[in-house]
Design a protein around this motif. Structure first.
Motif: not given
Lengths: 251, 251
Positions: A244-245, A247-249, B191, B194, B227-229, B240-242, B244-245
């Protein structure tokens, strides 16, 4: 174009086919087995139906169902665009237990990881390597289910390394060279970075972590230890949270 | 102190007990049922054995096994320290399908989320609300399995909202006020940030996303779309990916 509802736990947002399923290399494809039955019985597809489709390793486009019988389905495929770009990510993952492996490989493909290395480690149970799940076709099925979720058609490049030390000494230094290389390590004090456009290698241990000797070989190969906080996370949670860290530019 | 291996898929790094399991409010605790059988049969615990333990809602410490019979186990508990701090996170989650709910609640507790709101949404299947899984005891079990992984003893505060609009109009504005409030939205261009030390509300839709009307109510309540991409992720992966940020505080 509608979602093709898959079996429990599995959302299929794209119908993937292999180059061998093209009829004599033409734009017509013939599917048999599970996918054909599924299109007919669950999705209720009939001739004329249009589906999002993609050729494994190739382009993404639209497939029109031409005919179906009890065994197979014939579709006409029209390529429309290239698959989405992969993230500039190389993941090195200690082999998880079989049930987690399925989900973790799906997540790797779903999130657009470009390269995956499965490695042994001291705390990987030996039985995991004897598991019938480790043949290439099964691993590819796990990865494909991730691609089907996030509408991609290109498998991550997968390598399997059954010895930790030969991997860490002979391969890892070259993999780490020229890119940001990170070892997820609970004891690290540096927080894991979070940005999506830097070429990155990310190495993740088994449940219980890498032993000190393994971590020291990774550091010697040029990896930097980073932390995701002090909680002990399941390997599966750690993988997804770490991904997740990246995935985004950044803006 | 050793890991208490749990049933398949479940690692138990701490033995959690409820205040009611203290014998007459003393330092002695009596466990019965699954946990007692598990300690005896799987973990092979015998008198004198020391385990990491924690009182649900209370402190973490050490339990020494005093006696065990066919039905129950008696232990002596000595509190040692407070549970780990929660992350300053409020998660608003559209109710996922039952099988994902279990894993997503586990992840919420495992990663140290402080507050969780389960909400309805248009694309939440009505049957999910009829599921027997939604009684408080079951939801708590899911959350406890996350605490058992990451050695925590405090349940996230959980609220369930069966109507989206009353929640979005009557509760969400107050929840968003005074904190960073984010709506995970595939179409967002900003984005997802994080960093781990900002008080944050994070709202995540169901499979297929919130409908436009729901997203507009969330924006009106003060949430910022992030957004996460561009990939379509499963709700579980997105959660979970969110998270993680937000697990690591910036340097």
């Amino acid at each position: 174009m509608s979602t093709i509802c898959g079996p429990a736990e599995r959302t299929v947002n794209i119908l993937l086919f292999s180059p061998e399923e093209r009829i004599a290399g033409s734009a017509r494809i013939r599917l048999s087995g599970t996918r054909a039955r599924h299109l007919r019985d669950v999705f209720g597809a009939t001739p004329g139906k249009q589906l999002r489709a993609g050729e494994i390793g190739g382009d993404i486009g639209e497939a029109t169902l031409e005919s179906l019988d009890s065994d197979s389905v014939t579709l006409h495929f029209r390529a429309q665009h290239a698959p989405p770009a992969k993230r500039p990510l190389t993941v090195v993952l200690a082999l998880p237990r079989p049930k987690m492996l399925r989900r973790m490989l799906r997540t790797v493909a779903e999130t657009g990881v470009r390269d995956l290395h499965l490695v042994n480690a001291r705390r990987v149970e030996k039985s995991y390597w004897q598991s019938g799940l480790l043949d290439t076709a099964t691993l590819e099925q796990y990865l494909l289910s991730g691609l089907e979720q996030s509408i991609d058609s290109v498998l991550p490049a997968l390598q399997v390394h059954r010895g930790f030390r030969p991997f860490a000494e002979d391969h890892l230094p070259a993999l780490a060279r020229g890119r940001r290389a990170l070892l997820a390590h609970p004891a690290a004090t540096r927080p894991c970075p979070a940005d999506g456009d830097t070429e990155t290698l990310l190495m993740i241990g088994p449940e219980g972590g890498f032993i000190d000797y393994e971590a020291s070989l990774a550091l010697r190969a040029g990896l930097l230890p980073v932390s995701l906080g002090s909680r002990i996370l399941r390997a599966e949670t750690a993988l997804t949270a770490l991904l997740g860290r990246f995935l985004v530019a950044p803006r």
